[in-house]
Design an enzyme around this catalytic site. Structure first.
Site, PDB file in Angstrom:
ATOM      1  N   ASP A 198       0.895  -1.150   0.121  1.00 19.24           N
ATOM      2  CA  ASP A 198       0.109  -0.014  -0.038  1.00 19.24           C
ATOM      3  C   ASP A 198       0.889   1.530  -0.019  1.00 19.24           C
ATOM      4  O   ASP A 198       1.793   1.413   0.638  1.00 19.24           O
ATOM      5  CB  ASP A 198      -0.940   0.056   1.234  1.00 19.24           C
ATOM      6  CG  ASP A 198      -1.669   1.165   1.341  1.00 19.24           C
ATOM      7  OD1 ASP A 198      -2.813   1.191   0.537  1.00 19.24           O
ATOM      8  OD2 ASP A 198      -1.685   1.887   2.247  1.00 19.24           O
ATOM      9  N   GLU A 240       1.318  -0.771  -4.938  1.00 16.09           N
ATOM     10  CA  GLU A 240       0.316   0.428  -5.280  1.00 16.09           C
ATOM     11  C   GLU A 240       1.076   1.587  -5.469  1.00 16.09           C
ATOM     12  O   GLU A 240       1.446   2.271  -4.379  1.00 16.09           O
ATOM     13  CB  GLU A 240      -0.601   0.507  -4.083  1.00 16.09           C
ATOM     14  CG  GLU A 240      -2.029   1.256  -4.410  1.00 16.09           C
ATOM     15  CD  GLU A 240      -2.394   2.111  -3.416  1.00 16.09           C
ATOM     16  OE1 GLU A 240      -3.451   2.634  -3.731  1.00 16.09           O
ATOM     17  OE2 GLU A 240      -1.881   2.381  -2.365  1.00 16.09           O
TER      18      GLU A 240
HETATM   19  C1  BGC Z   1      -5.572   2.796  -0.013  1.00 14.93           C
HETATM   20  C2  BGC Z   1      -6.425   3.897   0.560  1.00 14.93           C
HETATM   21  C3  BGC Z   1      -6.085   4.394   2.051  1.00 14.93           C
HETATM   22  C4  BGC Z   1      -4.669   4.903   1.952  1.00 14.93           C
HETATM   23  C5  BGC Z   1      -3.981   5.207   3.089  1.00 14.93           C
HETATM   24  C6  BGC Z   1      -4.331   3.636   0.008  1.00 14.93           C
HETATM   25  O1  BGC Z   1      -3.573   3.558  -0.986  1.00 14.93           O
HETATM   26  O2  BGC Z   1      -6.005   2.185  -0.997  1.00 14.93           O
HETATM   27  O3  BGC Z   1      -8.058   3.022   0.803  1.00 14.93           O
HETATM   28  O4  BGC Z   1      -7.044   5.052   2.571  1.00 14.93           O
HETATM   29  O5  BGC Z   1      -3.802   4.067   1.075  1.00 14.93           O
HETATM   30  O6  BGC Z   1      -3.754   4.018   3.894  1.00 14.93           O
END
Ligand code: BGC
Length: 549
Positions: A198, A240
């Site tokens: 993430d 991501e």
């Molecule tokens: C996730 C979000 C989240 C953010 C902070 C992102 O990349 O997909 O849903 O709010 O990270 O953790």
């Protein structure tokens, strides 16, 4: 390299199915629904964060990396889920939220009390002024106006790229890097097949930069990959990184960083092509996308749990997207649109089919968001991104079959064309012409089309702006996909040379409507409004030749 030719289904445990009747989805409920997912034909499940959390960001605010939120079950339930998923051939991808924790995480609670400069304090990024790293953009524009927040206990500012309750970890501190590798070991030892990294571009901060995609971040990812390869060969890392293609591609390294990365900019361009009835936006972004190492793969999606982000488009394109898909200001959030796929397509079956077909025939691994396979809607009366995180609609029963409780964590959509009485799994299973049955068939056909995951692709010019034609070739298999963005029928003419020894014929993978070319391989065919064709070249008995890799 399973991730090169699979389909991923994204879900949140709390939204999927409630096994114990408390109104919140849980692992027991999810296990009961694994047969559904197996039948749907997807190959992997991506589970959003299910760890202990104050849930101020739906679990992306983690308070304990190695536990299970008690509302969803416990570690035994998780292990059982993993076993049951694996039994059905489903791989499991979980979240590694590297960049930040919840402010309730014991690391942060300890850090704010600790002496400045001490290792405990240095788990996070502190400053005496909010002036540092000014060039870093604020991501959650509608909710935060700075990346710094003042902590009265520490009497200092801490750095956060997302909400103020999500302090960023300090990756310059070797203890942080070490702690994160332990988390990786914990889940991979248990048998998790892949990790979604993430918010990965933001791990390090450096003055005079925008604090994204820094060389230090890539160096850390190479270490992480080496660590995983050594201990857990065959597991997958998915970056991501909401970035332009040339920056996103860097997350593959030379095949020594992440196995997969999301291709964010493709997504809005699929919507733009459909709206403008012109293939140009997708061709343009494909041309801007560099080649990737052979062992790597793009992760493609149309919608997910976040807004349809419009960060990776120009200002004019963003305005056009708002005009086309979110005239109502209520539908907008940050730099994006917070609607689900079916409402974005105005619930028009032809457009819903076309946009999904595009996703399935693009070069990469498609990721489907739970509920989109039945055309679920959204609830714009809910705050923020929660509008598209409502309970899965299973049947025409109380609470849409999601839960036996009177009250659910968010209300099940109950009114209008998207209400559970209109849109649910059970009804669509019984109807051979339902969207769900169409999706199942397409997913299975896609699983048999190995050319997409492995082959080289090219855009074939068919002489009409509204028609996109993609041709893939892989070990003597040639697949050809045509998509018509126009609301009216379109006739196209093009030439394709058949593989050695094969007739000039395009065999329709979905119906008896094959296309016969002339001796020179010239074709003419008419596509219906928003129509599409999936073809393979060759004789009529030309079954797909699966090759051992
Ligand atoms: C996730 C979000 C989240 C953010 C902070 C992102 O990349 O997909 O849903 O709010 O990270 O953790």
């Amino acid at each position: 390299m399973w991730y090169k030719e699979t389909l991923v289904y994204e879900l949140h445990v709390r939204s999927f199915a409630d096994g114990d009747g408390d109104g919140v989805g849980d692992f027991a409920g999810l296990i009961d629904r694994l047969d559904y997912l197996e039948r749907l034909g997807v190959g992997a499940l991506w589970l959003q964060p299910f760890y202990p959390s104050p849930l101020r960001d739906d679990g992306y605010d983690i308070a304990d990396y190695c536990g299970i939120n008690p509302a969803y079950g416990d570690l035994r339930d998780f292990r059982r889920f993993l076993r049951e998923a694996h039994k059905r051939g489903l791989r499991v991808i979980t979240e590694l939220v590297l960049n930040h924790t919840s402010d309730q995480h014991p690391w942060f609670q300890r850090a704010r009390q600790a002496k400045p400069g001490s290792p405990a304090r240095d788990f996070y990024v502190w400053s005496d002024t909010p002036e540092k790293y000014r060039q870093a953009r604020v991501i959650f524009k509608d909710f935060e106006n700075s990346n710094w927040a003042f902590d009265p206990v520490a009497k200092a500012y801490y750095w956060h790229r997302f909400y103020a309750h999500q302090p960023d970890l300090n990756y310059d501190n070797p203890a942080v890097r070490q702690a994160m590798l332990k988390v990786v070991d914990f889940w991979l030892t248990m048998g998790v097949d892949g990790l979604r990294l993430d918010a990965v571009p933001y791990l390090f901060e450096r003055p005079g930069t925008n604090c994204e995609n820094l060389p230090e971040t890539h160096a850390f990812l190479k270490d992480l990959r080496a660590h995983v390869d050594e201990r857990f060969p065959g597991r997958m890392l998915l970056a991501e990184a909401n970035q332009w293609p040339e920056d996103a591609v860097a997350y593959f390294g030379d095949g020594d960083e992440c196995h997969m990365a999301f291709h964010f900019p493709v997504m809005p361009r699929i919507f733009m092509a459909l709206w403008s009835e012109d293939r140009y936006p997708v061709i343009d972004i494909m041309e801007q996308t560099p080649a990737i190492p052979e062992s790597c793969q793009w992760a493609l999606f149309l919608r997910n749990h976040d807004e349809l982000t419009l960060e990776m488009v120009s200002d004019e394109e963003r305005d056009a997207m708002y005009r086309a898909y979110a005239r109502d200001a209520q539908a907008r959030i940050n730099l994006g649109i917070r609607r689900r796929l079916a409402p974005l397509m105005q619930n028009d079956r032809r457009r819903m089919e076309l946009i999904n077909i595009l996703l399935l025939s693009f070069p990469g691994t498609p990721i489907l968001y739970y509920g989109d396979e039945i055309g679920m809607g959204d609830d714009l009366s809910l705050p923020e991104r929660y509008c598209a995180r409502t309970p899965m609609q299973w049947s025409n029963e109380k609470q849409g079959g999601f839960s036996s409780a009177e009250k659910t964590y968010l209300p099940v959509i109950s009114e209008g064309v998207y209400g559970w009485e209109q849109v649910n799994v059970a009804d669509q299973r019984r109807d051979p012409d339902s969207f769900l049955n169409w999706m199942e068939r397409m997913i299975r056909t896609r699983q048999e089309t190995q050319e997409i995951g492995w082959g080289a692709f090219e855009v074939v010019d068919v002489g009409h702006d509204a028609v996109l034609c993609l041709r893939y070739e892989w070990r003597n298999n040639v697949a050809v996909f045509l998509h018509n963005f126009h609301p009216e029928g379109v006739t196209v003419r093009f030439s394709l040379v058949a593989p050695e020894g094969e007739p000039n014929r395009l065999v329709n993978l979905l119906s008896e409507d094959h296309a016969q070319g002339d001796a020179k391989g010239r074709y003419e065919l008419t596509l219906e409004p928003y129509g599409y064709r999936w073809f393979r070249m060759g004789g009529l008995d030309y079954a797909y030749r699966r090759t051992e890799l």
